[in-house]
Motif scaffolding. Sequence first.
Motif, PDB file in Angstrom:
ATOM      1  N   GLN A  88       0.830  -1.201   0.000  1.00 15.67           N
ATOM      2  CA  GLN A  88       0.000   0.000   0.000  1.00 15.67           C
ATOM      3  C   GLN A  88       0.864   1.250   0.000  1.00 15.67           C
ATOM      4  OE1 GLN A  88      -2.224  -0.819   3.555  1.00 15.67           O
ATOM      5  NE2 GLN A  88      -0.692   0.092   4.905  1.00 15.67           N
ATOM      6  N   SER A  89       0.252   2.366  -0.376  1.00 12.28           N
ATOM      7  CA  SER A  89       0.971   3.633  -0.432  1.00 12.28           C
ATOM      8  C   SER A  89       1.177   4.182   0.973  1.00 12.28           C
ATOM      9  CB  SER A  89       0.190   4.636  -1.280  1.00 12.28           C
ATOM     10  OG  SER A  89      -1.076   4.896  -0.696  1.00 12.28           O
ATOM     11  N   SER A  90       1.912   5.273   1.080  1.00 10.89           N
ATOM     12  CA  SER A  90       2.221   5.855   2.386  1.00 10.89           C
ATOM     13  C   SER A  90       0.973   6.323   3.136  1.00 10.89           C
ATOM     14  CB  SER A  90       3.182   7.029   2.215  1.00 10.89           C
ATOM     15  OG  SER A  90       2.627   8.008   1.350  1.00 10.89           O
ATOM     16  N   ASP A  91      -0.120   6.612   2.413  1.00 14.61           N
ATOM     17  CA  ASP A  91      -1.351   7.035   3.080  1.00 14.61           C
ATOM     18  C   ASP A  91      -2.257   5.867   3.435  1.00 14.61           C
ATOM     19  OD1 ASP A  91      -2.407   6.249   0.665  1.00 14.61           O
ATOM     20  OD2 ASP A  91      -3.218   8.217   0.113  1.00 14.61           O
ATOM     21  N   GLY A  92      -1.762   4.634   3.207  1.00 14.45           N
ATOM     22  CA  GLY A  92      -2.526   3.448   3.570  1.00 14.45           C
ATOM     23  C   GLY A  92      -3.443   2.924   2.495  1.00 14.45           C
ATOM     24  N   THR A  93      -3.427   3.513   1.316  1.00  8.26           N
ATOM     25  CA  THR A  93      -4.276   3.049   0.221  1.00  8.26           C
ATOM     26  C   THR A  93      -3.638   1.835  -0.461  1.00  8.26           C
ATOM     27  OG1 THR A  93      -5.033   5.309  -0.200  1.00  8.26           O
ATOM     28  CG2 THR A  93      -5.391   3.678  -1.951  1.00  8.26           C
ATOM     29  N   PRO A  94      -4.334   0.702  -0.494  1.00  5.63           N
ATOM     30  CA  PRO A  94      -3.766  -0.488  -1.153  1.00  5.63           C
ATOM     31  C   PRO A  94      -3.563  -0.227  -2.643  1.00  5.63           C
ATOM     32  CG  PRO A  94      -5.653  -1.081   0.230  1.00  5.63           C
ATOM     33  CD  PRO A  94      -5.644   0.412   0.121  1.00  5.63           C
ATOM     34  N   TYR A  95      -2.455  -0.739  -3.177  1.00  3.17           N
ATOM     35  CA  TYR A  95      -2.204  -0.555  -4.610  1.00  3.17           C
ATOM     36  C   TYR A  95      -3.195  -1.359  -5.438  1.00  3.17           C
ATOM     37  CZ  TYR A  95       2.285   1.477  -3.231  1.00  3.17           C
ATOM     38  OH  TYR A  95       3.252   2.270  -2.680  1.00  3.17           O
ATOM     39  N   ARG A  96      -3.362  -2.629  -5.122  1.00  3.70           N
ATOM     40  CA  ARG A  96      -4.290  -3.541  -5.789  1.00  3.70           C
ATOM     41  C   ARG A  96      -3.988  -3.754  -7.273  1.00  3.70           C
ATOM     42  NH1 ARG A  96      -8.539  -5.383  -3.066  1.00  3.70           N
ATOM     43  NH2 ARG A  96      -7.749  -7.247  -4.140  1.00  3.70           N
ATOM     44  N   GLY A  97      -2.853  -3.253  -7.764  1.00  3.23           N
ATOM     45  CA  GLY A  97      -2.497  -3.455  -9.163  1.00  3.23           C
ATOM     46  C   GLY A  97      -1.103  -2.930  -9.456  1.00  3.23           C
ATOM     47  N   LEU A  98      -0.464  -3.507 -10.480  1.00  2.00           N
ATOM     48  CA  LEU A  98       0.877  -3.067 -10.863  1.00  2.00           C
ATOM     49  C   LEU A  98       0.863  -1.669 -11.464  1.00  2.00           C
ATOM     50  CD1 LEU A  98       2.289  -6.387 -12.388  1.00  2.00           C
ATOM     51  CD2 LEU A  98       2.744  -5.410 -10.130  1.00  2.00           C
ATOM     52  N   ALA A  99      -0.206  -1.322 -12.183  1.00  2.00           N
ATOM     53  CA  ALA A  99      -0.279   0.013 -12.778  1.00  2.00           C
ATOM     54  C   ALA A  99      -0.344   1.093 -11.706  1.00  2.00           C
ATOM     55  CB  ALA A  99      -1.481   0.112 -13.712  1.00  2.00           C
ATOM     56  N   GLN A 100      -1.131   0.833 -10.659  1.00  2.38           N
ATOM     57  CA  GLN A 100      -1.228   1.792  -9.566  1.00  2.38           C
ATOM     58  C   GLN A 100       0.114   1.923  -8.850  1.00  2.38           C
ATOM     59  OE1 GLN A 100      -3.314  -0.586 -10.394  1.00  2.38           O
ATOM     60  NE2 GLN A 100      -5.424  -0.207  -9.747  1.00  2.38           N
ATOM     61  N   SER A 106       8.228   7.511  -7.203  1.00  6.68           N
ATOM     62  CA  SER A 106       8.789   8.841  -7.416  1.00  6.68           C
ATOM     63  C   SER A 106       9.864   8.794  -8.496  1.00  6.68           C
ATOM     64  CB  SER A 106       9.380   9.382  -6.116  1.00  6.68           C
ATOM     65  OG  SER A 106      10.466   8.575  -5.686  1.00  6.68           O
ATOM     66  N   SER A 107      10.145   9.933  -9.072  1.00  4.02           N
ATOM     67  CA  SER A 107      11.109  10.000 -10.173  1.00  4.02           C
ATOM     68  C   SER A 107      12.531   9.702  -9.723  1.00  4.02           C
ATOM     69  CB  SER A 107      11.054  11.388 -10.818  1.00  4.02           C
ATOM     70  OG  SER A 107      11.346  12.397  -9.842  1.00  4.02           O
ATOM     71  N   ASP A 108      12.824   9.872  -8.435  1.00  3.83           N
ATOM     72  CA  ASP A 108      14.174   9.611  -7.951  1.00  3.83           C
ATOM     73  C   ASP A 108      14.333   8.212  -7.347  1.00  3.83           C
ATOM     74  OD1 ASP A 108      12.589  10.056  -5.759  1.00  3.83           O
ATOM     75  OD2 ASP A 108      13.980  11.410  -4.736  1.00  3.83           O
ATOM     76  N   ILE A 273      -5.010  -7.336  -7.232  1.00  4.61           N
ATOM     77  CA  ILE A 273      -4.038  -8.205  -6.580  1.00  4.61           C
ATOM     78  C   ILE A 273      -3.758  -7.690  -5.168  1.00  4.61           C
ATOM     79  CG2 ILE A 273      -2.987  -8.901  -8.754  1.00  4.61           C
ATOM     80  CD1 ILE A 273      -0.722  -6.921  -8.233  1.00  4.61           C
ATOM     81  N   GLY A 274      -2.932  -8.422  -4.433  1.00  3.35           N
ATOM     82  CA  GLY A 274      -2.549  -8.038  -3.083  1.00  3.35           C
ATOM     83  C   GLY A 274      -1.092  -7.634  -3.032  1.00  3.35           C
ATOM     84  N   PRO A 275      -0.253  -8.413  -2.321  1.00  6.45           N
ATOM     85  CA  PRO A 275       1.170  -8.075  -2.216  1.00  6.45           C
ATOM     86  C   PRO A 275       1.864  -8.053  -3.587  1.00  6.45           C
ATOM     87  CG  PRO A 275       0.570  -9.734  -0.594  1.00  6.45           C
ATOM     88  CD  PRO A 275      -0.600  -9.598  -1.513  1.00  6.45           C
ATOM     89  N   ILE A 276       2.860  -7.211  -3.696  1.00  2.00           N
ATOM     90  CA  ILE A 276       3.655  -7.074  -4.917  1.00  2.00           C
ATOM     91  C   ILE A 276       5.129  -7.299  -4.577  1.00  2.00           C
ATOM     92  CG2 ILE A 276       4.404  -5.470  -6.736  1.00  2.00           C
ATOM     93  CD1 ILE A 276       1.684  -4.027  -6.352  1.00  2.00           C
ATOM     94  N   ILE A 277       5.815  -8.072  -5.396  1.00  2.00           N
ATOM     95  CA  ILE A 277       7.257  -8.254  -5.256  1.00  2.00           C
ATOM     96  C   ILE A 277       7.942  -7.351  -6.284  1.00  2.00           C
ATOM     97  CG2 ILE A 277       9.187  -9.871  -5.432  1.00  2.00           C
ATOM     98  CD1 ILE A 277       7.198 -12.094  -4.685  1.00  2.00           C
ATOM     99  N   VAL A 278       8.825  -6.495  -5.803  1.00  4.88           N
ATOM    100  CA  VAL A 278       9.478  -5.501  -6.668  1.00  4.88           C
ATOM    101  C   VAL A 278      10.969  -5.810  -6.743  1.00  4.88           C
ATOM    102  CG1 VAL A 278       9.903  -3.052  -7.055  1.00  4.88           C
ATOM    103  CG2 VAL A 278       7.793  -3.782  -5.896  1.00  4.88           C
TER     104      VAL A 278
END
Length: 282
Positions: A88-100, A106-108, A273-278
Amino acid sequence: MNSTFRKSLILVLGLTALSGCNEQATGEAVVRTEIGGSETGSGSEQGNVASEQRAAVETPCRPVIFENEPFIHCVAVPARHHISTALQSSDGTPYRGLAQYAASRSSDAPPVAFAVNGGMYDDAGDPIGYYVENSERLKELNRNAGEGNFHMLPNGVFYGSDGKWEIRTSDDFFSSVSDRPEFGTQSGPMLVINGKLHPDIATDGTSKAIRNAVGIDTRGRAHFVISNRAVSFGKMARLYRDELDVPNALYLDGNVSALWNPAADRLDTGAAIGPIIVVEKR
């Protein structure tokens, strides 16, 4: 890479990824997306992110054929890559997808080599088993009996710290690992256990789906595989045992399996989806 692997896994250039499968998951089917091509469906913002990532990374992913089925094989090397998990993002919103997730970077941030869905989850997208992100444990190890692929015991944990990545059965993890890793995700079933196929996996069962998995070889490299067509557990397990020659491999999921490969302009979208491996480039 051994000689048998070179002979059996034939590189297929220009392979078109297919999204059909015989068993349906809740939600939309995963769409194999080519950013900037005739089949997108992910929006210009995600396209820009993927294009920038492609310019910075040489792809570690290659199309292969095993037992007449097309797969994508991506390799993470400890000296060249860093692996983490994301939910999930820093505000607690789950990504739920690779596009999100791609749009949120961030660019850096370090360039992404590739990313995949990384374990099973509930309706809210929360992991149903052990999950660690940035050395923080968000879910404890799940050793309960139950139904479904996750509970096709033994299941297992993919985890790591400081470039050392491992896969253990959940019972082995429970009894052997005391220090919390930097990342970890529990899924199931195990496909290969100490060089042998999971005892309950049929040679080529009737259950077929777009599937993905991860295995660790004796050199410590992580081999991620996603099928481009619906395949059985048995076929994917044999790919890991017979061709990739890994002693332990773990099933990640099916139907919702997705890949983000920036260098190839591939960003799969569809079912949540749920967890993402990066996997990032060092």
